[in-house]
Design a protein around this motif. Structure first.
Motif, PDB file in Angstrom:
ATOM      1  N   UNK A  34      22.619  72.135   8.537  1.00 46.61           N
ATOM      2  CA  UNK A  34      22.425  72.499   9.940  1.00 46.61           C
ATOM      3  C   UNK A  34      23.719  73.067  10.512  1.00 46.61           C
ATOM      4  N   UNK A  35      23.614  73.764  11.630  1.00 47.98           N
ATOM      5  CA  UNK A  35      24.821  74.229  12.305  1.00 47.98           C
ATOM      6  C   UNK A  35      25.522  73.067  13.010  1.00 47.98           C
ATOM      7  N   UNK A  36      26.703  73.331  13.543  1.00 46.43           N
ATOM      8  CA  UNK A  36      27.367  72.364  14.408  1.00 46.43           C
ATOM      9  C   UNK A  36      26.518  72.256  15.674  1.00 46.43           C
ATOM     10  N   UNK A  37      26.110  71.047  16.019  1.00 47.71           N
ATOM     11  CA  UNK A  37      25.222  70.875  17.172  1.00 47.71           C
ATOM     12  C   UNK A  37      25.946  70.338  18.403  1.00 47.71           C
ATOM     13  N   UNK A  38      27.231  70.148  18.328  1.00 44.26           N
ATOM     14  CA  UNK A  38      28.026  69.802  19.497  1.00 44.26           C
ATOM     15  C   UNK A  38      28.332  71.116  20.217  1.00 44.26           C
ATOM     16  N   UNK A  39      27.645  71.322  21.350  1.00 50.55           N
ATOM     17  CA  UNK A  39      27.703  72.605  22.050  1.00 50.55           C
ATOM     18  C   UNK A  39      29.138  73.003  22.399  1.00 50.55           C
ATOM     19  N   UNK A  40      29.902  72.085  22.953  1.00 46.77           N
ATOM     20  CA  UNK A  40      31.283  72.391  23.345  1.00 46.77           C
ATOM     21  C   UNK A  40      32.144  72.749  22.132  1.00 46.77           C
ATOM     22  N   UNK A  45      35.319  76.642  19.234  1.00 46.76           N
ATOM     23  CA  UNK A  45      35.989  76.636  17.933  1.00 46.76           C
ATOM     24  C   UNK A  45      36.921  77.831  17.747  1.00 46.76           C
ATOM     25  N   UNK A  46      36.516  78.998  18.189  1.00 52.10           N
ATOM     26  CA  UNK A  46      37.340  80.187  17.991  1.00 52.10           C
ATOM     27  C   UNK A  46      38.678  80.099  18.688  1.00 52.10           C
ATOM     28  N   UNK A  47      38.665  79.742  19.963  1.00 56.24           N
ATOM     29  CA  UNK A  47      39.929  79.669  20.705  1.00 56.24           C
ATOM     30  C   UNK A  47      40.727  78.433  20.315  1.00 56.24           C
ATOM     31  N   UNK A  48      40.062  77.363  19.908  1.00 59.45           N
ATOM     32  CA  UNK A  48      40.797  76.177  19.466  1.00 59.45           C
ATOM     33  C   UNK A  48      41.589  76.442  18.195  1.00 59.45           C
ATOM     34  N   UNK A  49      41.056  77.276  17.319  1.00 57.74           N
ATOM     35  CA  UNK A  49      41.730  77.552  16.047  1.00 57.74           C
ATOM     36  C   UNK A  49      42.576  78.824  16.115  1.00 57.74           C
ATOM     37  N   UNK A  50      42.053  79.871  16.726  1.00 59.55           N
ATOM     38  CA  UNK A  50      42.706  81.180  16.680  1.00 59.55           C
ATOM     39  C   UNK A  50      43.475  81.560  17.945  1.00 59.55           C
ATOM     40  N   UNK A  51      43.393  80.754  18.979  1.00 57.74           N
ATOM     41  CA  UNK A  51      44.147  81.029  20.196  1.00 57.74           C
ATOM     42  C   UNK A  51      43.262  81.451  21.352  1.00 57.74           C
ATOM     43  N   UNK A  63      34.397  82.530  18.359  1.00 57.91           N
ATOM     44  CA  UNK A  63      33.564  81.378  18.028  1.00 57.91           C
ATOM     45  C   UNK A  63      32.353  81.765  17.194  1.00 57.91           C
ATOM     46  N   UNK A  64      31.719  82.874  17.567  1.00 52.93           N
ATOM     47  CA  UNK A  64      30.535  83.323  16.829  1.00 52.93           C
ATOM     48  C   UNK A  64      30.877  83.641  15.377  1.00 52.93           C
ATOM     49  N   UNK A  65      32.027  84.255  15.165  1.00 50.49           N
ATOM     50  CA  UNK A  65      32.429  84.586  13.800  1.00 50.49           C
ATOM     51  C   UNK A  65      32.630  83.352  12.942  1.00 50.49           C
ATOM     52  N   UNK A  66      33.316  82.376  13.489  1.00 51.93           N
ATOM     53  CA  UNK A  66      33.560  81.142  12.724  1.00 51.93           C
ATOM     54  C   UNK A  66      32.256  80.377  12.509  1.00 51.93           C
ATOM     55  N   UNK A  67      31.435  80.290  13.540  1.00 54.01           N
ATOM     56  CA  UNK A  67      30.139  79.609  13.387  1.00 54.01           C
ATOM     57  C   UNK A  67      29.251  80.325  12.377  1.00 54.01           C
ATOM     58  N   UNK A  68      29.355  81.642  12.307  1.00 56.69           N
ATOM     59  CA  UNK A  68      28.536  82.411  11.365  1.00 56.69           C
ATOM     60  C   UNK A  68      28.877  82.085   9.914  1.00 56.69           C
ATOM     61  N   UNK A  69      30.097  81.677   9.650  1.00 52.91           N
ATOM     62  CA  UNK A  69      30.452  81.269   8.286  1.00 52.91           C
ATOM     63  C   UNK A  69      29.547  80.117   7.857  1.00 52.91           C
ATOM     64  N   UNK A  70      29.409  79.120   8.731  1.00 52.84           N
ATOM     65  CA  UNK A  70      28.565  77.968   8.412  1.00 52.84           C
ATOM     66  C   UNK A  70      27.088  78.347   8.395  1.00 52.84           C
TER      67      UNK A  70
END
Length: 147
Positions: A34-40, A45-51, A63-70
């Motif tokens: 399943x995808x990450x289901x924690x909405x926040x 995720x994108x700005x938390x990791x990449x700035x 965020x969409x790019x990183x989520x798309x990996x999963x």
């Protein structure tokens, strides 16, 4: 026979837990992805990791790019893809996942309430089964896995 399923779609109800519970209760040999289901967490995720980003478009793009990996890895790995459309929010990502699964030739099970039949007619047309409840999904999996 065993199956790997990917559970895509709305994240505001416990439908995934109901399917997992049904799989466990019936003793089915099913691995659930399943995808990450924690909405926040998913949104940030994108700005938390990449700035940080000044514009919402670029925040969402990261965020969409990183989520798309999963998501893409899970859909590609799955034997069956289940996509749930809820009545809250427009779930464009769920429709995208359904289209991606169909393009890959993955068996697709769609779940939604009857009042969404018309807006989802194209998605339903690509599905192998259109269901309304998690129990119906579990029953389909049980049938498919019968010896």
């Amino acid at each position: 026979m065993s199956l790997t399923i990917y559970l895509s779609g709305e994240i505001h109800t416990d439908w995934r837990d109901q399917i997992k519970q049904g799989i466990t209760e019936k003793g089915l040999d099913v691995r659930v992805l399943a995808p990450v289901t924690n909405h926040e967490a998913s949104d940030d995720v994108g700005v938390n990791i990449l700035g940080t980003e000044d514009k919402p478009f670029w925040k969402d793009r990261k965020g969409a790019g990183i989520n798309a990996i999963r998501t893409q890895t899970g859909i590609q790995s799955a034997d069956v893809v289940v996509v749930r459309f809820g009545d809250k929010y427009k779930q464009w990502n769920a429709a995208f996942d359904a289209g991606y699964a169909a393009a890959l030739g993955k068996p697709l099970i769609v779940m939604h309430a009857p009042d969404l039949t018309h807006p989802l007619k194209e998605v339903d047309g690509a599905a192998f089964a259109v269901t309304e409840t998690p129990q119906q999904v579990v029953d389909i999996l049980e049938y498919v896995l019968q010896a």
